[in-house]
Design a protein around this motif. Structure first.
Motif, PDB file in Angstrom:
ATOM      1  N   UNK A   1      61.462   4.515  -0.943  1.00  0.00           N
ATOM      2  CA  UNK A   1      61.076   4.709  -2.347  1.00  0.00           C
ATOM      3  C   UNK A   1      60.814   6.187  -2.641  1.00  0.00           C
TER       4      UNK A   1
ATOM      5  N   UNK B   1      63.034   8.598  -4.999  1.00  0.00           N
ATOM      6  CA  UNK B   1      62.282   9.172  -6.125  1.00  0.00           C
ATOM      7  C   UNK B   1      61.743   8.124  -7.082  1.00  0.00           C
ATOM      8  N   UNK B   2      61.644   6.871  -6.624  1.00  0.00           N
ATOM      9  CA  UNK B   2      61.197   5.802  -7.509  1.00  0.00           C
ATOM     10  C   UNK B   2      59.736   5.401  -7.274  1.00  0.00           C
TER      11      UNK B   2
ATOM     12  N   UNK C   1      57.000   6.923  -7.774  1.00  0.00           N
ATOM     13  CA  UNK C   1      56.102   7.277  -8.881  1.00  0.00           C
ATOM     14  C   UNK C   1      56.080   6.208  -9.961  1.00  0.00           C
TER      15      UNK C   1
ATOM     16  N   UNK D   1      53.976   3.188  -8.593  1.00  0.00           N
ATOM     17  CA  UNK D   1      52.534   3.420  -8.495  1.00  0.00           C
ATOM     18  C   UNK D   1      51.884   3.671  -9.851  1.00  0.00           C
TER      19      UNK D   1
ATOM     20  N   UNK E   1      45.473   4.598   0.566  1.00  0.00           N
ATOM     21  CA  UNK E   1      45.228   6.012   0.893  1.00  0.00           C
ATOM     22  C   UNK E   1      46.481   6.870   0.747  1.00  0.00           C
ATOM     23  N   UNK E   2      47.535   6.275   0.244  1.00  0.00           N
ATOM     24  CA  UNK E   2      48.819   6.986   0.187  1.00  0.00           C
ATOM     25  C   UNK E   2      48.852   7.969  -0.973  1.00  0.00           C
ATOM     26  N   UNK E   3      49.004   9.223  -0.628  1.00  0.00           N
ATOM     27  CA  UNK E   3      49.149  10.268  -1.632  1.00  0.00           C
ATOM     28  C   UNK E   3      50.604  10.707  -1.593  1.00  0.00           C
ATOM     29  N   UNK E   4      51.290  10.579  -2.711  1.00  0.00           N
ATOM     30  CA  UNK E   4      52.736  10.833  -2.707  1.00  0.00           C
ATOM     31  C   UNK E   4      52.998  12.333  -2.734  1.00  0.00           C
ATOM     32  N   UNK E   5      53.372  12.835  -1.570  1.00  0.00           N
ATOM     33  CA  UNK E   5      53.584  14.280  -1.451  1.00  0.00           C
ATOM     34  C   UNK E   5      54.966  14.509  -0.882  1.00  0.00           C
TER      35      UNK E   5
ATOM     36  N   UNK F   1      59.382  16.153  -3.896  1.00  0.00           N
ATOM     37  CA  UNK F   1      59.183  16.657  -5.250  1.00  0.00           C
ATOM     38  C   UNK F   1      57.786  17.243  -5.450  1.00  0.00           C
ATOM     39  N   UNK F   2      56.992  17.191  -4.390  1.00  0.00           N
ATOM     40  CA  UNK F   2      55.565  17.446  -4.571  1.00  0.00           C
ATOM     41  C   UNK F   2      55.226  18.786  -5.211  1.00  0.00           C
ATOM     42  N   UNK F   3      56.040  19.779  -5.034  1.00  0.00           N
ATOM     43  CA  UNK F   3      55.696  21.063  -5.653  1.00  0.00           C
ATOM     44  C   UNK F   3      56.876  21.676  -6.373  1.00  0.00           C
TER      45      UNK F   3
END
Lengths: 302, 261
Positions: free
Chosen positions: B80, B84-85, B87, B90, B252-256, B259-261
């Protein structure tokens, strides 16, 4: 206030994406301006709860966005990069996402959103076949369909042709009249300027300035701009541009014309007229980061 | 409830789109094709019962279910991000733990159905053999599907938990499977009773082999083999643990991602 951040930090290993950012954003349209890698996307992702900050506090619509589905459905997010279920049709894509956001009548909501972004005619085509402009509009449609209070749009105009760009700008500018707020990022000042006078400037993860765009604009205009123009007739367009005031350099690269101008305002005003006169199709206009970089260097060093 | 149903449908549709679907179909198509070929070309020597038991024992209930679970378990999570899906998912009205739960259960159900179809066709092909043609093909396939379903559920929840908890889930999943399932299963030590494979074999024994350690079981080396009830309990507990681990990791999943920056 729709967003309030206090001493917000985000690290990716040893890389600092956001460095002690504190800001408050009022309802309406606010532009987040900064070159690529400035931390705009990180700030937006933290604001919508997709990413967790390393330290500091953030509140969006009065709530902490991290692991907060009740808040998530009040937000609409248009990511910068393309991410789709490519095998779906446009209609199917928007309907499916409206459904998982708990919309009572997802079909009707999707139809209204697709109509809003003028994609209904091609809504039965697979996303795989969509052009860049259609994809941008589809991303905005999915962000709109569930009726969010705050729209977070990450570089929504990147890569769009002038017509689509004008349509999207008109669309975004209409949101505040419906009671929606918009947070829109870009690395091109002229894009933001057409949307809102209120901007937040970010550079290397730091909040450099916030306030009225006109003060920043004066600084920008002191520096030459480099703009890439993709067209079907690059040589004809270049010949016409060469006669224009303020154009200091023209070069060709990968079928595009790269123009360096010290009168960006005039350039952006004249470009569509010249393209029309020379019968050139403008496929894409993009501005390099160098323009802003120079201003940011000035702002951070002063 | 509306959002949960919508997400379950989206997950099921996404599972069977693109290359992953072809990989799963290929894995599932292999046993019936082999069974039909052997039954057809084996002539009078083709033993239907032995053929089905052999394929189920060595391929369907071991290799096929692990590979299916690995492909889909990892695809559900890190796929996912690649697509890129993540986001979009969530930013729905479902909490992240519910997303992990729905993804795991839907994928397990879909893969069990596919495994069931594969086993049924294999049983039907084995029923055409000249010698000891497999009787009650439907019932036998159903029993084998039950074992496959348990195996898929436990493996899938493990790989999903890996996908949500680690940055390189494929490597973690493969290494863990190799050492725990492949190496340990083959060793004649007490610990071998705690592998998924041997517990699945313990379920298979009364269901597919009438409790008799027949021809195919001579390859199972470990001496300490769990009883049916122990195996059922062990696999249930393991599934529960992996599922809870996946749900906690999801929260606890932080999507990084890229595309994160």
């Amino acid at each position: 206030m729709i967003l309030r951040a206090e001493r917000l930090n985000k690290w990716y290993g040893r890389v600092i994406a956001l460095n002690d950012v504190s800001l408050g954003i009022e309802a309406g349209i606010t532009g987040i301006l900064g070159p690529n890698g400035a931390g705009k996307t990180s700030l937006m992702r933290i604001a919508i709860g997709l990413m967790r900050s390393s330290s500091g506090r953030i509140e969006v619509l009065g709530q902490d966005p991290w692991n907060n589905p009740a808040l998530a459905v009040r937000l609409g997010y248009c990511p910068e990069h393309d991410g789709f279920y490519e095998w779906m049709t446009g209609r199917d894509f928007v309907t499916s996402l409206a459904r998982i956001r708990g919309v009572r009548d997802p079909r009707a909501a999707a139809e209204a959103a697709l109509e809003r972004v003028r994609l209904r005619e091609v809504a039965d085509r697979r996303v795989l076949t969509y052009s860049r402009g259609m994809r941008q509009r589809l991303k905005i449609a999915q962000a709109l369909a569930h009726g969010p209070e705050l729209l977070v749009l990450d570089e929504p105009l990147t890569g769009c042709d002038p017509l689509v760009r004008a349509e999207l700008i008109a669309l975004i500018k209409a949101f505040p009249a419906e009671g929606k707020s918009v947070l829109v990022s870009s690395h091109v000042l002229h894009e933001i300027e057409q949307l809102t006078p209120r901007i937040v400037l970010i550079h290397k993860g730091r909040l450099v300035a916030e306030g009225d765009v006109h003060e920043i604009r004066d600084l920008i205009d002191d520096h030459p701009h480099t703009v890439r123009v993709a067209t079907d007739r690059p040589r004809e367009l270049a010949a016409a541009l060469a006669r224009e005031e303020g154009v200091v350099e023209i070069r060709f690269e990968n079928g595009s014309v790269w123009v360096r101008t010290d009168a960006p305002d005039r350039f952006y005003r004249r470009l569509p007229l010249l393209a029309l006169a020379e019968r050139c199709v403008l496929r894409e206009i993009s501005s390099e980061d160098d323009n802003l970089e120079a201003v940011f260097r000035y702002l951070t060093e002063r | 409830m509306r959002a949960a149903t919508g997400f379950a449908v989206l997950t099921a549709r996404n599972l069977f789109s693109g290359k992953r679907a072809w990989a799963a179909l290929l894995l599932a198509a292999l046993p019936p094709v082999v069974a039909a070929t052997v039954a057809g070309l084996g002539g009078e020597k083709a033993d239907g019962t032995l053929l089905f038991q052999g394929i189920a024992f060595f391929y369907s209930l071991r290799i096929m279910l692990y590979l299916m679970a690995l492909i889909f378990g990892i695809a559900l999570t890190s796929g996912e991000i690649e697509d890129g899906t993540v986001g979009y998912i969530y930013l729905g009205s479902l909490p992240k733990w519910a997303i992990a739960l729905i993804q795991s259960l839907v994928a397990a159900a879909a893969l069990t159905a596919l495994a069931g179809l594969s086993l049924l066709l294999t049983a039907a092909a084995a029923g055409m053999a000249a010698l000891h043609p497999l009787e009650a093909a439907g019932a036998t396939a159903a029993k084998a599907t039950l074992v496959a379903g348990v195996g898929i559920l436990v493996s899938l929840t493990f790989y999903t938990a890996c996908g949500l908890a680690f940055k390189r889930p494929l490597i973690v999943g493969i290494v863990a499977t190799f050492f725990w399932e492949i190496v340990l299963t083959a060793l004649p030590i007490r610990m071998a009773a705690y592998t998924v494979t041997n517990n699945l074999r313990a379920l298979m024994l009364p269901l597919l082999f009438d409790g008799d350690r027949g021809r195919w079981y001579r390859y199972v080396r470990n001496y300490d083999f769990p009883a049916y009830g122990e195996a059922a309990l062990f696999l249930s507990v393991l599934t529960g643990l992996f599922l809870v681990a996946a749900m906690v990791a999801a929260m606890n999943r932080s999507v990084e991602g890229k595309e994160a920056n």
